[in-house]
Motif scaffolding. Structure first.
Motif, PDB file in Angstrom:
ATOM      1  N   GLN A 167       8.219  -7.549   1.049  1.00 41.04           N
ATOM      2  CA  GLN A 167       7.875  -6.410   1.950  1.00 41.04           C
ATOM      3  C   GLN A 167       8.118  -5.100   1.639  1.00 41.04           C
ATOM      4  O   GLN A 167       7.798  -4.121   1.712  1.00 41.04           O
ATOM      5  CB  GLN A 167       8.160  -6.885   3.374  1.00 41.04           C
ATOM      6  N   GLN A 168       9.760  -5.146   1.134  1.00 41.88           N
ATOM      7  CA  GLN A 168      10.338  -3.978   0.858  1.00 41.88           C
ATOM      8  C   GLN A 168       9.682  -3.280  -0.505  1.00 41.88           C
ATOM      9  O   GLN A 168       9.489  -2.043  -0.314  1.00 41.88           O
ATOM     10  CB  GLN A 168      11.722  -3.949   0.466  1.00 41.88           C
ATOM     11  N   LEU A 169       9.212  -4.041  -1.246  1.00 36.74           N
ATOM     12  CA  LEU A 169       8.352  -3.398  -2.587  1.00 36.74           C
ATOM     13  C   LEU A 169       7.252  -2.821  -2.199  1.00 36.74           C
ATOM     14  O   LEU A 169       6.447  -1.699  -2.510  1.00 36.74           O
ATOM     15  CB  LEU A 169       8.078  -4.496  -3.742  1.00 36.74           C
ATOM     16  N   VAL A 170       6.214  -3.666  -1.368  1.00 34.07           N
ATOM     17  CA  VAL A 170       5.082  -3.220  -0.609  1.00 34.07           C
ATOM     18  C   VAL A 170       5.227  -2.018   0.084  1.00 34.07           C
ATOM     19  O   VAL A 170       4.483  -0.871  -0.070  1.00 34.07           O
ATOM     20  CB  VAL A 170       4.342  -4.258   0.087  1.00 34.07           C
ATOM     21  N   ASP A 171       6.317  -1.958   1.035  1.00 34.14           N
ATOM     22  CA  ASP A 171       6.556  -0.575   1.641  1.00 34.14           C
ATOM     23  C   ASP A 171       6.826   0.575   0.718  1.00 34.14           C
ATOM     24  O   ASP A 171       6.359   1.637   1.066  1.00 34.14           O
ATOM     25  CB  ASP A 171       7.615  -0.860   2.629  1.00 34.14           C
ATOM     26  N   PHE A 172       7.618   0.374  -0.306  1.00 33.90           N
ATOM     27  CA  PHE A 172       7.895   1.451  -1.303  1.00 33.90           C
ATOM     28  C   PHE A 172       6.721   1.947  -2.034  1.00 33.90           C
ATOM     29  O   PHE A 172       6.485   3.274  -2.052  1.00 33.90           O
ATOM     30  CB  PHE A 172       9.077   0.855  -2.120  1.00 33.90           C
ATOM     31  N   THR A 189       3.499   6.070  -1.598  1.00 33.77           N
ATOM     32  CA  THR A 189       2.788   7.076  -2.581  1.00 33.77           C
ATOM     33  C   THR A 189       1.417   6.526  -2.985  1.00 33.77           C
ATOM     34  O   THR A 189       0.605   7.330  -3.470  1.00 33.77           O
ATOM     35  CB  THR A 189       3.552   7.352  -3.708  1.00 33.77           C
ATOM     36  N   CYS A 190       1.049   5.088  -2.707  1.00 36.22           N
ATOM     37  CA  CYS A 190      -0.247   4.693  -3.395  1.00 36.22           C
ATOM     38  C   CYS A 190      -0.948   4.064  -2.385  1.00 36.22           C
ATOM     39  O   CYS A 190      -0.374   3.035  -1.431  1.00 36.22           O
ATOM     40  CB  CYS A 190       0.261   3.723  -4.695  1.00 36.22           C
ATOM     41  N   THR A 191      -2.208   3.834  -2.616  1.00 35.89           N
ATOM     42  CA  THR A 191      -3.136   3.035  -1.897  1.00 35.89           C
ATOM     43  C   THR A 191      -3.139   1.635  -2.293  1.00 35.89           C
ATOM     44  O   THR A 191      -3.259   1.416  -3.494  1.00 35.89           O
ATOM     45  CB  THR A 191      -4.578   3.417  -1.920  1.00 35.89           C
ATOM     46  N   LEU A 192      -2.752   0.296  -1.596  1.00 38.52           N
ATOM     47  CA  LEU A 192      -2.589  -0.825  -2.264  1.00 38.52           C
ATOM     48  C   LEU A 192      -4.098  -1.433  -1.497  1.00 38.52           C
ATOM     49  O   LEU A 192      -4.419  -1.219  -0.312  1.00 38.52           O
ATOM     50  CB  LEU A 192      -1.645  -1.560  -1.782  1.00 38.52           C
TER      51      LEU A 192
END
Length: 264
Positions: A207-212, A216-219
């Motif tokens: 979740q930390q990686l997704v939030d990071f 700046t990026c749309t996932l």
């Protein structure tokens, strides 16, 4: 639910991949031609109702054969940073792999002629679903060209080359993974156990990686994040041992299954 993409038994060269749900030793196709990406985009988790096949009789493909984006994370296991004698990063180290890097969980990996130091990296993969949320997890190999990685500041060629991302065998949805940071990850090369670690050693969790990345990026649904590798890579062995043609890599993550592929 385990979301898989496969070719049915006796499928011909022009056969269209089928999306389905793995249930123990069977795989059941989704109705109406739904794909795994359709299911990730809709959030639909109703049971599959199409034709059923023995899992042993189908050819498993990458769950999403061409993800829109593949993010890799460097030095994200404490012990791996220690074995490579590098300082822990203060924030996630992000790089990209190309969609053409993806191959089925059975491979093969094709080593570019320019690469002389080919290495494996068993990794927990995060798969994105609706609204940038985590939909599930999978098993990945972040195949790496160590010689290119050492001499080129950007890692696109070193880690994004064609066939450098076998993953699968399916996507296990989040409801079946209570704690993604409490999973045993193991990697074998030709039957020799090289990596045996827990995802509890991750520096930055899923979740930390997704939030990071979302800063700046749309996932989008189907996007894939390789969360980093634990200790035990070939480049850190003494003496160093790199992959050769014919070597077989097997990566297994508790709850998520295993992938196995050869170097062509």
């Amino acid at each position: 639910m385990k979301l898989a993409t496969f070719l049915p038994p006796a499928a011909g060269p022009d056969s269209v991949p089928v999306g389905g749900e793995v249930r123990e030793d069977m795989v059941v196709a989704f109705a109406d031609g739904q794909t795994v990406l359709d299911r990730l985009a809709s959030g639909d988790r109703t049971p599959a109702t199409g034709p059923a096949y023995p899992l042993a009789d189908v050819a498993l493909l990458a769950p999403v054969p061409a993800p829109r984006c593949i993010f890799g994370i460097g030095l994200n296991y404490v012990a791996h940073a220690a074995e490579t004698e590098q300082e822990l990063p203060e924030a996630p180290m992000v790089f990209m792999k190309l969609p053409s890097a993806v191959v089925p969980p059975s491979g093969p990996i094709v080593c570019p002629p320019v690469v002389k130091r080919l290495d494996y990296e068993g990794e927990l993969g995060v798969v994105i679903g609706v609204g940038g949320a985590i939909a599930g997890y999978t098993v990945c190999n972040d195949v790496s060209a160590r010689d290119l990685q050492r001499r080129e500041k950007q890692w696109t060629r070193a880690k994004g080359f064609d066939t450098s991302c076998p993953y699968g065998p399916w996507i296990t949805t989040v409801d079946e993974v209570p704690d993604p940071q409490d999973l045993r990850l193991r990697t074998w090369v030709n039957g020799d156990l090289r990596q045996d670690a827990s995802t509890s050693d991750l520096l930055f969790g899923p979740q930390q990686l997704v939030d990071f990345l979302l800063e700046t990026c749309t996932l989008a649904p189907g996007d894939l994040i390789l969360t980093g590798t634990p200790e035990g890579v070939g480049a850190a062995m003494d003496p160093r041992v790199f992959l050769q043609s014919g070597d077989v890599i097997r990566i297994e993550i508790e709850t998520l299954g295993s992938i196995e592929h050869a170097v062509a």
